[in-house]
Design a protein around this motif. Sequence first.
Motif, PDB file in Angstrom:
ATOM      1  N   TRP A  30       0.833  -1.201   0.000  1.00 21.33           N
ATOM      2  CA  TRP A  30       0.000   0.000   0.000  1.00 21.33           C
ATOM      3  C   TRP A  30       0.869   1.252   0.000  1.00 21.33           C
ATOM      4  N   GLU A  31       0.467   2.247  -0.756  1.00 20.54           N
ATOM      5  CA  GLU A  31       1.032   3.587  -0.626  1.00 20.54           C
ATOM      6  C   GLU A  31       0.123   4.306   0.363  1.00 20.54           C
ATOM      7  N   ALA A  32       0.730   4.939   1.353  1.00 22.29           N
ATOM      8  CA  ALA A  32      -0.049   5.609   2.391  1.00 22.29           C
ATOM      9  C   ALA A  32       0.605   6.946   2.732  1.00 22.29           C
ATOM     10  N   ARG A  33      -0.130   7.772   3.441  1.00 25.88           N
ATOM     11  CA  ARG A  33       0.368   9.063   3.932  1.00 25.88           C
ATOM     12  C   ARG A  33       0.231   9.072   5.446  1.00 25.88           C
ATOM     13  N   THR A  34       1.329   9.427   6.116  1.00 30.05           N
ATOM     14  CA  THR A  34       1.294   9.468   7.575  1.00 30.05           C
ATOM     15  C   THR A  34       0.408  10.610   8.043  1.00 30.05           C
ATOM     16  N   ILE A  41       4.630   6.688   2.638  1.00 35.56           N
ATOM     17  CA  ILE A  41       5.272   5.454   3.101  1.00 35.56           C
ATOM     18  C   ILE A  41       4.637   4.271   2.384  1.00 35.56           C
ATOM     19  N   ARG A  42       5.332   3.154   2.354  1.00 39.35           N
ATOM     20  CA  ARG A  42       4.812   1.915   1.772  1.00 39.35           C
ATOM     21  C   ARG A  42       4.562   0.936   2.910  1.00 39.35           C
ATOM     22  N   LEU A  43       3.340   0.377   2.951  1.00 37.75           N
ATOM     23  CA  LEU A  43       2.946  -0.550   4.010  1.00 37.75           C
ATOM     24  C   LEU A  43       2.555  -1.895   3.426  1.00 37.75           C
ATOM     25  N   THR A  44       2.571  -2.935   4.279  1.00 36.47           N
ATOM     26  CA  THR A  44       2.104  -4.257   3.857  1.00 36.47           C
ATOM     27  C   THR A  44       0.914  -4.671   4.718  1.00 36.47           C
ATOM     28  N   GLY A  45       0.004  -5.417   4.120  1.00 38.64           N
ATOM     29  CA  GLY A  45      -1.169  -5.905   4.837  1.00 38.64           C
ATOM     30  C   GLY A  45      -2.290  -6.217   3.869  1.00 38.64           C
ATOM     31  N   VAL A  46      -3.206  -7.065   4.290  1.00 39.87           N
ATOM     32  CA  VAL A  46      -4.335  -7.455   3.435  1.00 39.87           C
ATOM     33  C   VAL A  46      -5.649  -7.208   4.171  1.00 39.87           C
ATOM     34  N   GLY A  47      -6.712  -7.015   3.389  1.00 33.14           N
ATOM     35  CA  GLY A  47      -8.040  -6.851   3.966  1.00 33.14           C
ATOM     36  C   GLY A  47      -8.411  -5.399   4.249  1.00 33.14           C
ATOM     37  N   TYR A  48      -7.775  -4.466   3.576  1.00 25.49           N
ATOM     38  CA  TYR A  48      -8.038  -3.042   3.809  1.00 25.49           C
ATOM     39  C   TYR A  48      -8.482  -2.392   2.509  1.00 25.49           C
ATOM     40  N   GLU A  49      -8.978  -1.163   2.604  1.00 29.81           N
ATOM     41  CA  GLU A  49      -9.478  -0.453   1.436  1.00 29.81           C
ATOM     42  C   GLU A  49      -8.851   0.928   1.350  1.00 29.81           C
ATOM     43  N   VAL A  50      -8.777   1.448   0.128  1.00 27.90           N
ATOM     44  CA  VAL A  50      -8.279   2.800  -0.097  1.00 27.90           C
ATOM     45  C   VAL A  50      -9.130   3.784   0.696  1.00 27.90           C
ATOM     46  N   GLY A  51      -8.481   4.733   1.354  1.00 27.00           N
ATOM     47  CA  GLY A  51      -9.179   5.751   2.134  1.00 27.00           C
ATOM     48  C   GLY A  51      -9.270   5.444   3.613  1.00 27.00           C
ATOM     49  N   GLN A  52      -8.976   4.210   4.006  1.00 27.44           N
ATOM     50  CA  GLN A  52      -9.043   3.851   5.428  1.00 27.44           C
ATOM     51  C   GLN A  52      -7.830   4.392   6.173  1.00 27.44           C
TER      52      GLN A  52
END
Length: 77
Positions: A30-34, A41-52
Motif C-alpha cells: 500500500w502507498e499511504a500518507r502518515t 510510506i509503503r505498508l504491507t497488509g491485506v483486507g483493507y481499502e483505499v481511504g481507510q
Amino acid sequence: MNFLQQFQAIFNQERRGVAKLVVQNLDGTWEARTSSGNAPIRLTGVGYEVGQNVFYDMTTRRILETAPNVQVIELQV
C-alpha cells in the motif's frame, strides 16, 4: 537463542503510527500518507481499502489494524 534475540523478546514493543491508505500497488503493498507530516510510506497488509486510516508498526511497516477516522494533531513538547 542469542543475547540479541533474548533482549528483543523481552523488550519487543511496537512503535505504532497512523496513516491513510492512498493506493494499493500490484504487488499487494500500500502507498499511504502518515497522519503526522503527511509523508509518503509503503505498508504491507491485506483486507483493507483505499481511504481507510490504519495503525501500522513503524519498524516493520506492517498494517496492524484499522484506526478511527479522526483528525490527528501533533503537539511539540
